[in-house]
Design a protein around this motif. Structure first.
Motif, PDB file in Angstrom:
ATOM      1  N   LEU A 175       0.823  -1.174   0.013  1.00 61.96           N
ATOM      2  CA  LEU A 175       0.170   0.099  -0.069  1.00 61.96           C
ATOM      3  C   LEU A 175       0.697   1.292   0.060  1.00 61.96           C
ATOM      4  O   LEU A 175       0.305   2.301  -0.067  1.00 61.96           O
ATOM      5  CB  LEU A 175      -0.780   0.115   1.165  1.00 61.96           C
ATOM      6  N   GLU A 176       1.990   1.202   0.219  1.00 65.49           N
ATOM      7  CA  GLU A 176       2.946   2.198  -0.023  1.00 65.49           C
ATOM      8  C   GLU A 176       3.321   2.675  -1.330  1.00 65.49           C
ATOM      9  O   GLU A 176       3.520   3.802  -1.869  1.00 65.49           O
ATOM     10  CB  GLU A 176       4.578   2.031   0.917  1.00 65.49           C
ATOM     11  N   GLU A 177       2.778   1.602  -2.424  1.00 64.00           N
ATOM     12  CA  GLU A 177       2.893   1.944  -3.754  1.00 64.00           C
ATOM     13  C   GLU A 177       1.706   2.324  -4.501  1.00 64.00           C
ATOM     14  O   GLU A 177       0.742   2.420  -3.735  1.00 64.00           O
ATOM     15  CB  GLU A 177       3.476   0.641  -4.393  1.00 64.00           C
ATOM     16  N   GLU A 178       1.765   2.883  -5.616  1.00 63.02           N
ATOM     17  CA  GLU A 178       0.403   3.350  -6.168  1.00 63.02           C
ATOM     18  C   GLU A 178      -0.253   2.194  -6.273  1.00 63.02           C
ATOM     19  O   GLU A 178      -0.089   1.150  -6.516  1.00 63.02           O
ATOM     20  CB  GLU A 178       1.017   3.770  -7.740  1.00 63.02           C
ATOM     21  N   LEU A 179      -1.774   2.490  -5.959  1.00 59.58           N
ATOM     22  CA  LEU A 179      -2.917   1.340  -6.402  1.00 59.58           C
ATOM     23  C   LEU A 179      -3.700   1.882  -7.359  1.00 59.58           C
ATOM     24  O   LEU A 179      -4.741   2.758  -7.056  1.00 59.58           O
ATOM     25  CB  LEU A 179      -3.498   1.573  -4.795  1.00 59.58           C
ATOM     26  N   PRO A 180      -3.563   1.326  -8.450  1.00 58.78           N
ATOM     27  CA  PRO A 180      -4.361   1.629  -9.550  1.00 58.78           C
ATOM     28  C   PRO A 180      -5.657   1.124  -9.515  1.00 58.78           C
ATOM     29  O   PRO A 180      -5.976   0.099  -8.776  1.00 58.78           O
ATOM     30  CB  PRO A 180      -3.390   1.050 -10.742  1.00 58.78           C
ATOM     31  N   ASP A 181      -6.449   1.667 -10.184  1.00 58.64           N
ATOM     32  CA  ASP A 181      -7.848   0.983 -10.419  1.00 58.64           C
ATOM     33  C   ASP A 181      -7.960  -0.109 -10.875  1.00 58.64           C
ATOM     34  O   ASP A 181      -6.996  -0.546 -11.793  1.00 58.64           O
ATOM     35  CB  ASP A 181      -8.799   2.094 -11.252  1.00 58.64           C
ATOM     36  N   LEU A 182      -8.893  -0.879 -10.570  1.00 57.91           N
ATOM     37  CA  LEU A 182      -9.075  -2.409 -11.083  1.00 57.91           C
ATOM     38  C   LEU A 182     -10.191  -2.707 -12.202  1.00 57.91           C
ATOM     39  O   LEU A 182     -11.187  -2.126 -11.775  1.00 57.91           O
ATOM     40  CB  LEU A 182      -9.237  -3.127  -9.754  1.00 57.91           C
ATOM     41  N   SER A 183      -9.712  -3.573 -13.079  1.00 58.55           N
ATOM     42  CA  SER A 183     -10.667  -4.018 -14.053  1.00 58.55           C
ATOM     43  C   SER A 183     -11.709  -4.744 -13.324  1.00 58.55           C
ATOM     44  O   SER A 183     -10.971  -5.875 -12.592  1.00 58.55           O
ATOM     45  CB  SER A 183     -10.136  -4.551 -15.273  1.00 58.55           C
ATOM     46  N   VAL A 184     -12.914  -4.861 -13.386  1.00 58.38           N
ATOM     47  CA  VAL A 184     -13.736  -6.017 -12.764  1.00 58.38           C
ATOM     48  C   VAL A 184     -14.675  -6.378 -13.566  1.00 58.38           C
ATOM     49  O   VAL A 184     -15.770  -7.189 -13.162  1.00 58.38           O
ATOM     50  CB  VAL A 184     -14.542  -5.186 -11.566  1.00 58.38           C
ATOM     51  N   SER A 185     -14.393  -6.258 -14.966  1.00 60.96           N
ATOM     52  CA  SER A 185     -15.101  -7.135 -15.931  1.00 60.96           C
ATOM     53  C   SER A 185     -14.337  -7.498 -17.080  1.00 60.96           C
ATOM     54  O   SER A 185     -13.352  -7.168 -17.253  1.00 60.96           O
ATOM     55  CB  SER A 185     -16.466  -6.373 -16.484  1.00 60.96           C
ATOM     56  N   ARG A 186     -14.830  -8.613 -18.057  1.00 63.08           N
ATOM     57  CA  ARG A 186     -14.300  -8.967 -19.028  1.00 63.08           C
ATOM     58  C   ARG A 186     -15.328  -9.062 -20.336  1.00 63.08           C
ATOM     59  O   ARG A 186     -16.529  -9.160 -19.881  1.00 63.08           O
ATOM     60  CB  ARG A 186     -13.606 -10.364 -19.080  1.00 63.08           C
ATOM     61  N   LYS A 187     -14.713  -8.926 -21.308  1.00 62.45           N
ATOM     62  CA  LYS A 187     -15.665  -9.050 -22.419  1.00 62.45           C
ATOM     63  C   LYS A 187     -16.206 -10.429 -22.677  1.00 62.45           C
ATOM     64  O   LYS A 187     -15.806 -11.376 -22.519  1.00 62.45           O
ATOM     65  CB  LYS A 187     -15.049  -8.623 -23.810  1.00 62.45           C
ATOM     66  N   SER A 188     -17.940 -10.119 -22.757  1.00 59.71           N
ATOM     67  CA  SER A 188     -18.512 -11.773 -22.845  1.00 59.71           C
ATOM     68  C   SER A 188     -17.927 -12.560 -24.058  1.00 59.71           C
ATOM     69  O   SER A 188     -18.115 -13.833 -23.799  1.00 59.71           O
ATOM     70  CB  SER A 188     -19.949 -11.546 -22.902  1.00 59.71           C
ATOM     71  N   SER A 189     -17.699 -11.942 -25.088  1.00 58.61           N
ATOM     72  CA  SER A 189     -17.033 -12.760 -26.148  1.00 58.61           C
ATOM     73  C   SER A 189     -15.828 -13.370 -26.039  1.00 58.61           C
ATOM     74  O   SER A 189     -15.642 -14.394 -26.590  1.00 58.61           O
ATOM     75  CB  SER A 189     -16.825 -11.811 -27.401  1.00 58.61           C
ATOM     76  N   HIS A 190     -15.111 -13.017 -24.967  1.00 61.74           N
ATOM     77  CA  HIS A 190     -13.856 -13.780 -24.450  1.00 61.74           C
ATOM     78  C   HIS A 190     -14.062 -14.746 -23.225  1.00 61.74           C
ATOM     79  O   HIS A 190     -13.486 -15.625 -23.387  1.00 61.74           O
ATOM     80  CB  HIS A 190     -12.916 -12.505 -24.364  1.00 61.74           C
ATOM     81  N   LEU A 191     -14.995 -14.097 -22.483  1.00 63.30           N
ATOM     82  CA  LEU A 191     -15.365 -14.855 -21.281  1.00 63.30           C
ATOM     83  C   LEU A 191     -16.649 -14.909 -20.957  1.00 63.30           C
ATOM     84  O   LEU A 191     -17.329 -14.045 -20.431  1.00 63.30           O
ATOM     85  CB  LEU A 191     -14.766 -14.149 -20.084  1.00 63.30           C
ATOM     86  N   HIS A 192     -17.422 -16.085 -21.596  1.00 63.81           N
ATOM     87  CA  HIS A 192     -18.770 -16.231 -21.298  1.00 63.81           C
ATOM     88  C   HIS A 192     -19.100 -17.034 -20.095  1.00 63.81           C
ATOM     89  O   HIS A 192     -20.306 -16.735 -19.549  1.00 63.81           O
ATOM     90  CB  HIS A 192     -19.223 -17.019 -22.653  1.00 63.81           C
ATOM     91  N   TRP A 193     -18.302 -17.707 -19.541  1.00 59.23           N
ATOM     92  CA  TRP A 193     -18.597 -18.536 -18.199  1.00 59.23           C
ATOM     93  C   TRP A 193     -18.388 -17.735 -16.989  1.00 59.23           C
ATOM     94  O   TRP A 193     -17.382 -17.975 -16.409  1.00 59.23           O
ATOM     95  CB  TRP A 193     -17.526 -19.826 -18.320  1.00 59.23           C
ATOM     96  N   ILE A 235     -20.884 -14.553 -14.382  1.00 59.69           N
ATOM     97  CA  ILE A 235     -22.119 -13.753 -14.147  1.00 59.69           C
ATOM     98  C   ILE A 235     -22.207 -12.684 -15.006  1.00 59.69           C
ATOM     99  O   ILE A 235     -21.140 -11.842 -14.855  1.00 59.69           O
ATOM    100  CB  ILE A 235     -22.088 -13.681 -12.670  1.00 59.69           C
ATOM    101  N   PRO A 236     -23.183 -12.406 -15.762  1.00 56.69           N
ATOM    102  CA  PRO A 236     -23.110 -11.263 -16.711  1.00 56.69           C
ATOM    103  C   PRO A 236     -23.543  -9.820 -15.856  1.00 56.69           C
ATOM    104  O   PRO A 236     -23.881 -10.024 -14.749  1.00 56.69           O
ATOM    105  CB  PRO A 236     -24.416 -11.555 -17.313  1.00 56.69           C
ATOM    106  N   VAL A 237     -22.738  -8.948 -16.225  1.00 57.33           N
ATOM    107  CA  VAL A 237     -22.936  -7.549 -15.376  1.00 57.33           C
ATOM    108  C   VAL A 237     -24.214  -7.176 -15.751  1.00 57.33           C
ATOM    109  O   VAL A 237     -24.923  -7.345 -16.966  1.00 57.33           O
ATOM    110  CB  VAL A 237     -21.938  -6.409 -16.269  1.00 57.33           C
ATOM    111  N   PRO A 238     -24.924  -6.806 -14.770  1.00 56.50           N
ATOM    112  CA  PRO A 238     -26.266  -6.351 -14.692  1.00 56.50           C
ATOM    113  C   PRO A 238     -26.675  -5.209 -15.723  1.00 56.50           C
ATOM    114  O   PRO A 238     -25.936  -4.122 -15.517  1.00 56.50           O
ATOM    115  CB  PRO A 238     -26.963  -6.031 -13.229  1.00 56.50           C
ATOM    116  N   GLY A 239     -27.478  -5.527 -16.722  1.00 58.55           N
ATOM    117  CA  GLY A 239     -27.688  -4.189 -17.528  1.00 58.55           C
ATOM    118  C   GLY A 239     -26.843  -4.286 -18.587  1.00 58.55           C
ATOM    119  O   GLY A 239     -27.127  -3.441 -19.671  1.00 58.55           O
ATOM    120  N   ASP A 240     -25.896  -5.167 -18.676  1.00 57.84           N
ATOM    121  CA  ASP A 240     -24.980  -5.062 -20.004  1.00 57.84           C
ATOM    122  C   ASP A 240     -24.377  -6.661 -20.282  1.00 57.84           C
ATOM    123  O   ASP A 240     -23.277  -6.945 -19.655  1.00 57.84           O
ATOM    124  CB  ASP A 240     -23.856  -4.104 -19.315  1.00 57.84           C
ATOM    125  N   ASP A 241     -25.002  -7.237 -21.136  1.00 56.38           N
ATOM    126  CA  ASP A 241     -24.732  -8.669 -21.465  1.00 56.38           C
ATOM    127  C   ASP A 241     -23.407  -8.746 -22.350  1.00 56.38           C
ATOM    128  O   ASP A 241     -22.800  -9.753 -22.352  1.00 56.38           O
ATOM    129  CB  ASP A 241     -25.804  -9.422 -22.192  1.00 56.38           C
TER     130      ASP A 241
END
Length: 593
Positions: free
Chosen positions: A246-264, A266-272
């Motif tokens: 935590l002394e280092e930079e803490l970048p924002d975190l990607s919390v989804s993947r494209k469904s075309s790449h990862l279909h297996w 839970i879909p993002v609510p409102g954005d399949d």
């Protein structure tokens, strides 16, 4: 030259307008009396293992995580016997790219692979005596509801935005890696390939439009949490490591993947077009099992203790607390971290062919034997080594010879022909050391034994609180050796029940030894439940007399009545723990005479 990870935003990150939870450090409590711990959780306690990835069959590392949690939970139940006061969850993590790829490689649908491997974990845990109250699978409908609700809460609080995420992705670890954690090594064709610096798994440069969590806003709240509670992450080296991160930079975190790449997943609510990141999905399991999003979960969440391996520390000690803070909740009560198991000095690996099948070990060494070995030898601070000879030597020495031999000696008909808990003679063993008289037989070492065993339950409880189960077992083993020394020193087999001089001391020696055994059996219940039951049953200790609240050691020594004095012992149950190395089995037979 490796490319630098780049985060380009489609939306304006700015400040979300959300007031971050100002985390207040929990109060620190002194240890309460045995049977009524005052550790800041009240009566309730919730223990969790990680949920285990179903891309491969379980190994001893998975079992070790489950056993640590099981022992902590069982010890807590000895302190607070109410079944409603303690919960314990484990389960399987069944979403993600790695599962999708493993299923395709096996020619199976993802659901088939998940069902098959999840069943293997459930069978292993049943056979190993894991006393969980819930087994969660992330493919369950209740979990999908919990994850999508949690996602909606983060979004409503302005903590999710859409952006173009670009960086190194490791599908084996299901995470993006910073440049500093990527290196190159020769591939199968001789070309230089990028890999994870820590695991050696291949990584690939990925560029996607994803949802992104404002992790960077939580660096200071996380620091306040950890600095305000030095025991939040145990053992201490892992607490220190997280603070260093935590002394280092803490970048924002990607919390989804494209469904075309990862279909297996839970879909993002409102954005399949997007699938929720597998780690966010997996971490919410700890809320799912306590009823989230229904209000009932609130009575359990502040009491949570996670038991995890060191390889997933960052996910549990940075990402998960930040997500919780973002959702308006507190971080978990404790994060207990353990290291890994090697085999004959080498990391377990399918390519090396040295992966140890835990079910084979349970068959070979017995369930209680293998539980005892892993928890006695496993030290959370550093990696521990497994090899067959080590298991046999430990179990024969501590369970068969020391503990089993002690029980056999004290219950053998030749020494204890009445088959009872003999009377304790206060004139032979006065409560004040140093007294002299014709009937006094106790020596200085005997008082040291009484003191050691009297303080053992509190010492063991302290070790459990500090996630040092191996030290708790070490303390018990030390007292077992002392008790054997006590019996050997006074040689009750040389005393005569018909002698008015010998009989009171003979009964006292056996009474003290049986009282010590009762304490050992009670304290071993979280680790070796079947063996402890066998021992306590042989002593005639009923089911209602086995909690820590009922553990009053040697009351006659302190001037109080003993409910066991004069009671008949339980029926003969055979050897407590048969030797694994039969070449020295004659020693155990000698102890029975």
């Amino acid at each position: 030259m490796l490319r630098t990870s780049v985060l380009r935003l489609l939306g304006r990150p700015g400040t979300s307008g959300v007031s971050l939870l100002e985390y207040s450090s929990p109060r620190h409590y002194s240890s309460g009396p045995l049977g009524a711990p005052d550790d800041g959780r009240g009566a309730r306690a919730f223990f969790t293992t990680p949920i285990f990835y179903v891309n491969a069959a379980p190994h001893i590392g998975h079992l070790y995580s489950a056993l640590l949690a099981d022992a902590l939970c069982r010890h807590r139940r000895l302190q607070v016997p109410s079944a409603a006061a303690t919960r314990f969850s484990t389960g399987t993590d069944e979403h993600g790219l790695k599962i999708q790829q493993a299923a395709a490689a096996a020619g199976l649908a993802p659901t088939e692979l998940c069902d098959r491997v999840s069943a293997q974990f459930q069978q292993l845990f049943r056979e190993a005596g894991i006393s969980s109250t819930d087994f969660i699978r992330t493919t369950e409908a209740r979990h999908r509801i919990a994850v999508q609700h949690f996602w909606g809460l983060l979004k409503a609080r302005g903590l999710l935005y859409k952006g173009l995420y670009e960086g190194w992705y490791c599908s084996s670890e299901e995470c993006f890696l910073p440049e500093a954690r990527v290196t190159r090594q020769p591939g199968s064709s001789g070309d230089s390939c990028p890999v994870s610096l820590e695991s050696g798994h291949p990584v690939s440069w990925t560029k996607e439009e994803n949802y992104i969590f404002r992790l960077s806003q939580f660096r200071e709240p996380l620091q306040r949490w950890l600095r305000g509670d030095p025991q939040a992450i145990t053992p201490e080296p892992f607490h220190r490591a997280v603070l260093e991160w935590l002394e280092e930079e803490l970048p924002d975190l990607s919390v989804s993947r494209k469904s075309s790449h990862l279909h297996w997943g839970i879909p993002v609510p409102g954005d399949d077009s997007q699938t929720i990141y597998v780690w966010l999905d997996a971490l919410v399991n700890y809320l799912t099992v306590i009823g989230y999003p229904n209000a009932e979960f609130k009575s359990w969440w502040p009491t949570t203790s996670h038991i995890i391996g060191k390889d997933i520390l960052k996910f549990h000690a940075i990402y998960w607390p930040a997500l919780l803070l973002g959702a308006g909740m507190s971080p978990p009560h404790r994060i207990y971290v353990h290291s890994h198991w090697t085999v004959c000095g080498q990391k377990m690996s399918k390519s090396l062919g040295n992966v140890v099948d835990p079910r084979t070990c349970l068959d070979r060494y017995t369930v209680d034997g293998f539980r005892y070995f892993l928890l006695r030898q496993g030290v959370p601070n550093w990696d521990c080594d497994y090899y067959d000879e080590k298991v046999v030597k430990l179990l024969d020495s501590e369970l068969a010879d020391a503990l089993g031999g002690l029980l056999n000696r004290c219950t053998a008909k030749r020494i204890n022909p009445s088959g009872t808990y003999p009377v304790f003679c206060t004139t032979c063993f006065p409560s004040e050391p140093g007294l002299v008289g014709p009937s006094v037989r106790a020596q200085a070492e005997d008082y040291a034994l009484v003191n050691a065993v009297a303080t053992l339950p509190a010492q063991v409880a302290d070790h459990y609180d500090n996630f040092q189960i191996y030290k708790a077992l070490e303390a018990v083993s030390s007292c077992v050796r002392q008790t054997n020394g006590f019996v050997q020193r006074h040689a009750p087999w040389k005393l005569n029940w018909e002698s008015p001089v010998d009989a009171p001391w003979l009964g006292t020696v056996l009474h003290v030894a049986l009282e010590c055994l009762r304490v050992f059996g009670t304290l071993l219940q979280p680790v070796t439940p079947n063996l402890a039951d066998k021992l306590l049953s042989r002593l005639g200790v009923s089911a209602t007399e086995r909690g820590l609240g009922e553990l009053y050691f040697l009351p006659r020594f302190y001037g109080h009545p003993c409910p066991f004095e004069g009671r008949r012992l339980g029926p003969e149950t055979g050897l407590l723990f048969p030797r694994l190395d039969q070449s020295r089995a004659w020693l155990v037979k000698a102890h029975r005479t």
